[in-house]
Design a protein around this motif. Sequence first.
Motif, mmCIF file in Angstrom:
data_model
loop_
_atom_site.group_PDB
_atom_site.id
_atom_site.type_symbol
_atom_site.label_atom_id
_atom_site.label_comp_id
_atom_site.label_asym_id
_atom_site.label_seq_id
_atom_site.Cartn_x
_atom_site.Cartn_y
_atom_site.Cartn_z
ATOM 1 N N PRO A 31 0.826 -1.220 0.000
ATOM 2 C CA PRO A 31 0.000 0.000 0.000
ATOM 3 C C PRO A 31 0.853 1.259 0.000
ATOM 4 C CG PRO A 31 0.042 -0.989 2.185
ATOM 5 C CD PRO A 31 0.766 -1.938 1.296
ATOM 6 N N VAL A 32 0.279 2.316 -0.578
ATOM 7 C CA VAL A 32 0.972 3.600 -0.664
ATOM 8 C C VAL A 32 0.076 4.684 -0.084
ATOM 9 C CG1 VAL A 32 2.021 5.271 -2.241
ATOM 10 C CG2 VAL A 32 2.107 2.825 -2.778
ATOM 11 N N PRO A 33 0.617 5.585 0.743
ATOM 12 C CA PRO A 33 -0.224 6.640 1.324
ATOM 13 C C PRO A 33 -0.709 7.645 0.282
ATOM 14 C CG PRO A 33 1.941 6.552 2.401
ATOM 15 C CD PRO A 33 2.006 5.656 1.226
ATOM 16 N N LEU A 34 -1.747 8.367 0.660
ATOM 17 C CA LEU A 34 -2.229 9.521 -0.089
ATOM 18 C C LEU A 34 -2.822 9.202 -1.454
ATOM 19 C CD1 LEU A 34 0.731 11.957 0.694
ATOM 20 C CD2 LEU A 34 -1.463 11.809 1.857
ATOM 21 N N LEU A 35 -3.261 7.987 -1.648
ATOM 22 C CA LEU A 35 -3.857 7.637 -2.939
ATOM 23 C C LEU A 35 -5.341 7.385 -2.757
ATOM 24 C CD1 LEU A 35 -1.108 5.249 -4.277
ATOM 25 C CD2 LEU A 35 -1.521 7.601 -4.926
ATOM 26 N N PRO B 427 4.482 12.386 26.299
ATOM 27 C CA PRO B 427 3.472 13.366 25.849
ATOM 28 C C PRO B 427 4.038 14.774 25.782
ATOM 29 C CG PRO B 427 2.879 12.446 28.010
ATOM 30 C CD PRO B 427 4.104 11.719 27.547
ATOM 31 N N GLU B 428 4.885 15.124 26.725
ATOM 32 C CA GLU B 428 5.374 16.505 26.691
ATOM 33 C C GLU B 428 6.259 16.762 25.484
ATOM 34 O OE1 GLU B 428 7.628 14.404 29.989
ATOM 35 O OE2 GLU B 428 6.160 13.943 28.442
ATOM 36 N N GLN B 429 6.878 15.721 24.963
ATOM 37 C CA GLN B 429 7.764 15.952 23.817
ATOM 38 C C GLN B 429 7.035 15.848 22.495
ATOM 39 O OE1 GLN B 429 11.367 13.940 23.408
ATOM 40 N NE2 GLN B 429 12.354 14.953 25.134
ATOM 41 N N ARG B 430 5.795 15.376 22.523
ATOM 42 C CA ARG B 430 5.085 15.138 21.275
ATOM 43 C C ARG B 430 4.984 16.400 20.420
ATOM 44 N NH1 ARG B 430 2.482 9.892 21.210
ATOM 45 N NH2 ARG B 430 4.481 8.806 21.218
ATOM 46 N N ASP B 431 4.978 17.575 21.063
ATOM 47 C CA ASP B 431 4.800 18.799 20.275
ATOM 48 C C ASP B 431 5.914 19.045 19.283
ATOM 49 O OD1 ASP B 431 3.466 20.532 23.147
ATOM 50 O OD2 ASP B 431 2.523 19.265 21.625
ATOM 51 N N ASP B 432 7.133 18.697 19.668
ATOM 52 C CA ASP B 432 8.224 19.033 18.750
ATOM 53 C C ASP B 432 8.481 17.919 17.740
ATOM 54 O OD1 ASP B 432 11.319 18.024 20.262
ATOM 55 O OD2 ASP B 432 9.293 17.248 20.570
ATOM 56 N N LEU B 433 7.599 16.933 17.750
ATOM 57 C CA LEU B 433 7.735 15.903 16.736
ATOM 58 C C LEU B 433 6.895 16.267 15.526
ATOM 59 C CD1 LEU B 433 7.536 12.557 18.731
ATOM 60 C CD2 LEU B 433 9.552 13.700 17.828
ATOM 61 N N TYR B 434 7.477 16.100 14.361
ATOM 62 C CA TYR B 434 6.748 16.355 13.130
ATOM 63 C C TYR B 434 5.697 15.267 12.945
ATOM 64 C CZ TYR B 434 6.003 16.745 8.098
ATOM 65 O OH TYR B 434 5.457 16.869 6.857
ATOM 66 N N ASP B 435 4.472 15.659 12.671
ATOM 67 C CA ASP B 435 3.391 14.683 12.575
ATOM 68 C C ASP B 435 3.349 14.074 11.186
ATOM 69 O OD1 ASP B 435 -0.106 14.750 13.657
ATOM 70 O OD2 ASP B 435 1.208 13.134 12.952
ATOM 71 N N LEU B 436 4.194 13.109 10.964
ATOM 72 C CA LEU B 436 4.264 12.490 9.642
ATOM 73 C C LEU B 436 2.993 11.695 9.376
ATOM 74 C CD1 LEU B 436 6.012 12.050 7.166
ATOM 75 C CD2 LEU B 436 7.054 10.086 8.289
ATOM 76 N N ARG B 437 2.401 11.152 10.452
ATOM 77 C CA ARG B 437 1.205 10.338 10.255
ATOM 78 C C ARG B 437 0.088 11.129 9.608
ATOM 79 N NH1 ARG B 437 3.479 8.491 14.639
ATOM 80 N NH2 ARG B 437 3.843 6.253 14.888
ATOM 81 N N SER B 438 -0.196 12.322 10.153
ATOM 82 C CA SER B 438 -1.318 13.045 9.544
ATOM 83 C C SER B 438 -0.925 13.572 8.164
ATOM 84 C CB SER B 438 -1.836 14.163 10.442
ATOM 85 O OG SER B 438 -0.806 15.027 10.757
ATOM 86 N N LEU B 440 0.623 11.986 6.021
ATOM 87 C CA LEU B 440 0.418 10.893 5.085
ATOM 88 C C LEU B 440 -0.980 10.301 5.176
ATOM 89 C CD1 LEU B 440 3.831 9.005 5.407
ATOM 90 C CD2 LEU B 440 3.099 10.583 3.633
ATOM 91 N N GLY B 441 -1.841 10.966 5.951
ATOM 92 C CA GLY B 441 -3.218 10.498 5.999
ATOM 93 C C GLY B 441 -3.404 9.214 6.787
ATOM 94 N N ILE B 442 -2.516 8.945 7.729
ATOM 95 C CA ILE B 442 -2.696 7.763 8.568
ATOM 96 C C ILE B 442 -3.537 8.182 9.747
ATOM 97 C CG2 ILE B 442 -1.514 6.030 9.962
ATOM 98 C CD1 ILE B 442 0.961 6.553 8.227
ATOM 99 N N ARG B 443 -4.695 7.575 9.852
ATOM 100 C CA ARG B 443 -5.638 8.116 10.812
ATOM 101 C C ARG B 443 -5.468 7.576 12.218
ATOM 102 N NH1 ARG B 443 -10.536 7.556 7.257
ATOM 103 N NH2 ARG B 443 -8.968 7.507 5.650
ATOM 104 N N PHE B 444 -5.230 6.298 12.359
ATOM 105 C CA PHE B 444 -5.206 5.770 13.720
ATOM 106 C C PHE B 444 -3.810 5.859 14.285
ATOM 107 C CE2 PHE B 444 -9.414 4.792 13.082
ATOM 108 C CZ PHE B 444 -9.573 4.148 11.866
#
Lengths: 131, 519
Positions: A31-35, B427-438, B440-444
Amino acid sequence: MDCFVFEAAGKHLGIEARYIYRIADEARVVPVPLLPSCHVGVFYYRGDLFDVIDAGQLLGNEARISNEPPYVILLKWDQKSLGLIPERIVGMTWVEEENSHGMIFTKEGLAIHMMIPENIWKRLSELPYGH
Amino acid sequence: MDIEKYKKIFTQESDRYLQELTADLLRVEKDLPNRSLWSDVHGKLHSIKGMSRALNLDDISALCHSMEAWCKEFQGGTIAPNADAVQVLMDGAELLKEMVAATAEDTAIPAPTRLDRVGALLRQRPDQLILDRPFDPHPFSAPSKIDHIRVEYALIEELLARSQEIILLERTLPPLSQEQITSGLRSWIDHYMALLRGIHFQLARLRLMPVQDFVSLFDKPVRDLARNYQREVRMEVAGGELQVDIGLMERLREPFMHLLRNAIAHGIEPPDERKKQGKSREGNIVFEAEKKGDSLLLSIGDDGRGIDSEAIERYLKTRMGMSDQEIGRMSREDFFRTILRVDYSSAAETDQLAGRGIGMDVIAKAIEYLSGSLAIHSEPHRGTQFIIKLPLSLSIIYAIVFELGPYVLSVPTSHVVSIERADDPLPEQRDDLYDLRSRLGIRFNTAKSSHILRVRRPPDPNNPEAGHTLDRFSVDAVIGNMPLMVMPSGELLARTESFAGVGIMENGDLSILLDMERL
């Protein structure tokens, strides 16, 4: 002409045999994201990368009807390539020319919607991609 | 690049040039007044000279220089070549071969007396050679070893395909019985498969070809185009020894052809016009290949009249309704990128001479689908340059492969600064992490992040002072640091503008390579 028939989204679909490159089984589709949701992922086969599409979802199904592992119909035409996952494979059949609506009727009375790979590609291109 | 690597390239390239040089000299010996053959000879000596200078190999560069001096005269027609002069040059070429070999083996320059003698002869005028004694019969040259062979590309593709099928076959191995496992069958199979994978990877390297070979494919088309449009054109290559994936080059064939056609039909002026402008009658087209970081830069440039700015201005005013001020505020790059618009067609595109008029937008698209970009530089009367930037076009790169949600992704190792274990939820460090999941549209959001990757992003082109920025993002699992064979992602994936390609791991599995510049 020789025609490959399969089922998806409650219809019988056909593609001319000359576009069929291979039917791959045990295909590992990644699978590939964003598709768009009908895009299941990519599949690497013999040096080519295929975009694999769930035929049912492309034609309007809400969700994928999973078959593990899927058969993938690999199509090649014109420098392009594509993989289609059908719900069920029917097989090869010989048909006479199609009518103007792209429908074929076999002698058993089966109604087959003919698909042209280029049109599938166009439809895919119109879907949303990215963020 | 370290010295040893450069030395290796130098020896390989020089050997190749010298082989060709000998062939050229043999040819020109039978056709002394042929100036274009002399130009070829000159060119090769010049290339060897350049490379040897970079390595401070003074003896070699000095010898090349003296030989070059003669060739310039012959090429320009100021002195007529003769058979003795050609013999001296051949001796020089043989000496160069030996000197290059000595460099590779780190031994001393061979036959210094022969070198002095040839050097002394080269200092004389070639048409007034005074041979103090008859020529020493030079030891007959032995035929060179078979070093490189020509192979049909189709054969390589077939080999690659077969080896891949064999690797895939492993998946259908029937389950082994306990007895078979204890007898060592399983480990034998594993060993066997590992060897096969090694073969497959070596075969993948066969897909590389030097840029020079790709450019040579255009020699005849360029010559034909020049004749057709009655221009005089000369093609030059820089960085020709760079190796690139054949599949990639194949996809660039048509776009390049179109750019060349434009350069010759519209860019380069007719010889008389050039003369009036104080330019050489011959127009120059330069192909340049350069590897910069993880990108391959390919450019085609000409020294012609430049892109018609007035036509672009007209288009911007009439079709886009822009005012003079707005146009003035555009960067030069953006200004010229106008020609890539789908509906842009200057009179030049549609006139008879231009032929079918494939739009520049088709070229731009073709490059985009390879996850590349196109930049345009142009100056009136000075010329135009198209620079194509392609990511990770070398076949095999190292990448950190990791899991994120349902995906297997990767980032080039050269971009990764560090990998840290993620302690249980910070949790306190989560802010400075880049949210790659969102992104890329990874929801969970699986809370089971195992590691944090710290990556170096390339500098923002709009703000070069900012330099590299660092980003940290968490991943679910790190699979490892491994070599990937990178394939272009294809049209559909390219539309997401997020991926640099699809990487194939040694075991045949895929991972999606993230484009750090665009994310």
